[in-house]
Design an enzyme around this catalytic site. Structure first.
Site, PDB file in Angstrom:
ATOM      1  N   ARG A 187      -1.079  -2.315 -18.940  1.00 52.18           N
ATOM      2  CA  ARG A 187      -2.379  -1.634 -18.995  1.00 52.18           C
ATOM      3  C   ARG A 187      -2.425  -0.575 -17.893  1.00 52.18           C
ATOM      4  O   ARG A 187      -2.292  -0.894 -16.717  1.00 52.18           O
ATOM      5  CB  ARG A 187      -3.477  -2.678 -18.787  1.00 52.18           C
ATOM      6  CG  ARG A 187      -4.879  -2.247 -19.094  1.00 52.18           C
ATOM      7  CD  ARG A 187      -5.774  -3.469 -19.327  1.00 52.18           C
ATOM      8  NE  ARG A 187      -5.380  -4.130 -20.553  1.00 52.18           N
ATOM      9  CZ  ARG A 187      -5.700  -3.697 -21.782  1.00 52.18           C
ATOM     10  NH1 ARG A 187      -6.467  -2.642 -21.938  1.00 52.18           N
ATOM     11  NH2 ARG A 187      -5.268  -4.321 -22.851  1.00 52.18           N
ATOM     12  N   LYS A 229      -1.019   1.052 -25.315  1.00 50.99           N
ATOM     13  CA  LYS A 229      -1.324   0.985 -26.750  1.00 50.99           C
ATOM     14  C   LYS A 229       0.006   1.070 -27.522  1.00 50.99           C
ATOM     15  O   LYS A 229       0.845   0.205 -27.332  1.00 50.99           O
ATOM     16  CB  LYS A 229      -2.350   2.060 -27.098  1.00 50.99           C
ATOM     17  CG  LYS A 229      -3.665   1.830 -26.325  1.00 50.99           C
ATOM     18  CD  LYS A 229      -4.764   2.800 -26.643  1.00 50.99           C
ATOM     19  CE  LYS A 229      -5.986   2.534 -25.765  1.00 50.99           C
ATOM     20  NZ  LYS A 229      -7.057   3.520 -25.988  1.00 50.99           N
ATOM     21  N   ASP A 278      -5.547  14.114 -25.328  1.00 49.06           N
ATOM     22  CA  ASP A 278      -5.582  12.704 -24.923  1.00 49.06           C
ATOM     23  C   ASP A 278      -4.852  11.932 -26.028  1.00 49.06           C
ATOM     24  O   ASP A 278      -5.396  11.723 -27.107  1.00 49.06           O
ATOM     25  CB  ASP A 278      -7.039  12.251 -24.781  1.00 49.06           C
ATOM     26  CG  ASP A 278      -7.147  10.774 -24.413  1.00 49.06           C
ATOM     27  OD1 ASP A 278      -6.141  10.038 -24.536  1.00 49.06           O
ATOM     28  OD2 ASP A 278      -8.248  10.355 -24.016  1.00 49.06           O
ATOM     29  N   THR A 326      -2.910   6.442 -22.238  1.00 46.22           N
ATOM     30  CA  THR A 326      -2.772   5.088 -21.715  1.00 46.22           C
ATOM     31  C   THR A 326      -1.306   4.711 -21.889  1.00 46.22           C
ATOM     32  O   THR A 326      -0.575   5.355 -22.648  1.00 46.22           O
ATOM     33  CB  THR A 326      -3.619   4.078 -22.516  1.00 46.22           C
ATOM     34  OG1 THR A 326      -3.173   4.100 -23.871  1.00 46.22           O
ATOM     35  CG2 THR A 326      -5.099   4.413 -22.462  1.00 46.22           C
ATOM     36  N   GLU A 351      -0.471   4.801  -0.648  1.00 47.71           N
ATOM     37  CA  GLU A 351      -1.262   6.008  -0.927  1.00 47.71           C
ATOM     38  C   GLU A 351      -0.394   7.243  -0.735  1.00 47.71           C
ATOM     39  O   GLU A 351       0.385   7.332   0.218  1.00 47.71           O
ATOM     40  CB  GLU A 351      -2.481   6.056  -0.003  1.00 47.71           C
ATOM     41  CG  GLU A 351      -3.549   5.048  -0.414  1.00 47.71           C
ATOM     42  CD  GLU A 351      -4.788   5.103   0.477  1.00 47.71           C
ATOM     43  OE1 GLU A 351      -4.685   5.592   1.612  1.00 47.71           O
ATOM     44  OE2 GLU A 351      -5.843   4.637   0.034  1.00 47.71           O
ATOM     45  N   TYR A 373       0.856  -1.195   0.000  1.00 45.32           N
ATOM     46  CA  TYR A 373       0.000   0.000   0.000  1.00 45.32           C
ATOM     47  C   TYR A 373       0.881   1.231   0.000  1.00 45.32           C
ATOM     48  O   TYR A 373       1.825   1.317   0.792  1.00 45.32           O
ATOM     49  CB  TYR A 373      -0.911   0.023   1.230  1.00 45.32           C
ATOM     50  CG  TYR A 373      -2.366  -0.004   0.814  1.00 45.32           C
ATOM     51  CD1 TYR A 373      -2.893   1.047   0.060  1.00 45.32           C
ATOM     52  CD2 TYR A 373      -3.203  -1.061   1.144  1.00 45.32           C
ATOM     53  CE1 TYR A 373      -4.213   1.018  -0.354  1.00 45.32           C
ATOM     54  CE2 TYR A 373      -4.521  -1.093   0.730  1.00 45.32           C
ATOM     55  CZ  TYR A 373      -5.025  -0.046  -0.015  1.00 45.32           C
ATOM     56  OH  TYR A 373      -6.322  -0.071  -0.437  1.00 45.32           O
TER      57      TYR A 373
HETATM   58  C1  PLP Z   1      -8.114   3.864 -25.157  1.00 48.03           C
HETATM   59  C2  PLP Z   1      -8.515   5.250 -24.906  1.00 48.03           C
HETATM   60  C3  PLP Z   1      -8.955   5.675 -23.638  1.00 48.03           C
HETATM   61  C4  PLP Z   1      -9.285   4.715 -22.522  1.00 48.03           C
HETATM   62  O1  PLP Z   1      -8.259   4.046 -21.937  1.00 48.03           O
HETATM   63  P1  PLP Z   1      -8.603   2.912 -20.843  1.00 48.03           P
HETATM   64  O2  PLP Z   1      -7.264   2.578 -20.288  1.00 48.03           O
HETATM   65  O3  PLP Z   1      -9.261   1.786 -21.557  1.00 48.03           O
HETATM   66  O4  PLP Z   1      -9.491   3.531 -19.816  1.00 48.03           O
HETATM   67  C5  PLP Z   1      -9.206   7.029 -23.452  1.00 48.03           C
HETATM   68  N1  PLP Z   1      -9.038   7.915 -24.454  1.00 48.03           N
HETATM   69  C6  PLP Z   1      -8.650   7.531 -25.698  1.00 48.03           C
HETATM   70  C7  PLP Z   1      -8.506   8.571 -26.775  1.00 48.03           C
HETATM   71  C8  PLP Z   1      -8.384   6.202 -25.963  1.00 48.03           C
HETATM   72  O5  PLP Z   1      -8.019   5.825 -27.200  1.00 48.03           O
END
Ligand code: PLP
Length: 397
Positions: free
Chosen positions: A210, A204, A175, A201, A69, A67
């Site tokens: 993840r 990807k 994002d 993320t 936090e 833990y």
């Molecule tokens: C994949 C994605 C997310 C979400 O990511 P998670 O880890 O599945 O919550 C958010 N924004 C965009 C643009 C994405 O392609």
């Protein structure tokens, strides 16, 4: 190209190991089946990738027991002296990788990273804008302007968003969940110098575990950290943070830039091979790792296409296309991405073969025998590009 881009030289086999096989054979067998499925299929989902053995080992470590936090040096629990160093390394490497003032490596996912930004910079009732329409910004005076897509195959003009945000006094957020890996190597424009806050993320194109990551200018550091914890999450996942640190280190190596260039070259080669077989590619091609196929001229829906490809062990996702005429559950398109097959070592030469297999499966939609024949040929291709070493005696799907 035939050398896999990940090094397996220190790795004998994937989990499950003996402990899991002995104590929970049901789960062990399912993990083995999933390893076999990933190895045999052609993974073309644009948001998926295969992590390195080093990332997998960090994720499976006893750091999960701790833990922690708070933030390095400012924790609510004792015994954090080791995980403090782990998290600090992850932070330092993330900042170096993207040229960021500040990094928070704790988001459990891309979605929680975005939720934390909203909590940090918006109050209930505030307006935010997610489209590149200057007139709307002038009319609604949003607090936050967001650029970020998961099915857009061209370069985003950050400067236009920045100018629109400055004109109305809004913050500008990007994002970059999909293209973070490409942005980290300059293969696609890096939004971090231009935007106030960038979320992503890590699993990807960045090819890590993840999870999520927030990068921001120094002025927003405190608000972002507070919105992450205690705002939206409890204890951080230090085993995943360790794996993020490993992935960031991998992304800082020259080989990762080569990988990213190959991802884009493969996407362009695959899009053009599909086009020459008569498939309509949205926007005519791609600048990144993905493209959309508009299936309407061939009388197919996204749902039917996804199903046919699945039967041939080719994994894609159905996707809406510009001026969509179907519901989001049916759609008129599929999205195709090359990050995962490029990690396996496939290059431009293989993309002609991949296009041929996709083409055959789509034209055989509904014909189980023909789809089984394509599946057989998919296995012949993927077996030449081995993925994780499959444990002896693994049950295959
Ligand atoms: C994949 C994605 C997310 C979400 O990511 P998670 O880890 O599945 O919550 C958010 N924004 C965009 C643009 C994405 O392609």
């Amino acid at each position: 190209m035939s050398e896999p881009l990940l090094s397996w030289s220190h790795w004998d086999r994937c989990p499950p190991g003996a402990a899991l096989a002995a104590t929970d054979p049901e789960i062990a067998t399912l993990i083995e089946a999933e390893i076999a499925r990933q190895g045999e299929g052609l993974e073309l989902i644009a948001s998926e990738n295969f992590v390195s053995p080093a990332v997998l080992e960090a994720m499976g470590s006893p750091l999960t027991n701790k833990y922690a936090e708070g933030l390095p040096g400012k924790r609510y629990y004792g015994g954090c002296e080791v995980v403090d160093k782990v998290e600090q390394l992850a932070i330092d490497r993330a900042k170096q990788l993207f040229g960021a003032d500040h990094a928070n490596v704790q988001p459990h996912s891309g979605a929680t990273a975005n939720a934390a930004v909203f909590l940090a910079v918006l109050k209930p009732g505030d307006t935010f804008l997610g489209l590149d329409m200057r007139a709307l910004a002038r009319e609604h005076k949003p607090k936050l302007i967001i650029a970020g897509y998961s099915a857009y195959s061209r370069v985003i003009d950050y400067a236009q968003f920045r100018a629109a945000a400055d004109e109305v006094g809004a913050l500008f957020m990007v994002d970059m969940a999909h293209f973070a890996g490409l942005a980290s190597t300059g293969v696609y424009p890096n939004p971090v110098p231009v935007a106030d806050i960038v979320t992503t993320t890590t699993h990807k194109t960045l090819r890590g575990p993840r999870g999520g990551l927030i990068l921001c200018k120094a002025a927003h550091a405190k608000a972002i950290d507070k919105a992450m914890f205690p705002g939206t999450q409890g204890g951080p996942l230090e085993h995943v943070i360790a794996a993020k640190a490993v992935a960031f280190r991998e992304a800082l190596q020259p080989a990762f830039a080569d990988y990213c260039k190959q991802v884009v070259a493969n996407a362009q080669a695959l899009a053009s091979a599909m086009a020459s077989r008569g498939w309509h590619i949205v926007s005519g091609g791609t600048d990144n790792h993905l493209f959309l196929v508009d299936l309407r001229s061939q009388g197919l829906t996204g749902k039917v296409a996804e199903h046919a490809l699945d039967a041939a062990a080719i994994t894609v996702n159905k996707n809406t296309v510009p001026r969509e005429t179907q519901s989001p559950f049916i759609t008129s398109g599929i999205r195709i991405g090359t990050p995962a097959i490029t990690t396996r070592g496939m290059g431009v030469a293989e993309m002609a073969r991949v296009a041929e297999l996709i083409d055959r499966a789509l034209r055989a939609a509904g014909d189980a025998d023909q789809l089984a024949a394509v599946r057989h040929d998919v296995r012949a291709l993927t077996s030449a590009f081995p993925l994780y070493p499959v444990p002896a005696g693994a049950v295959t799907a």
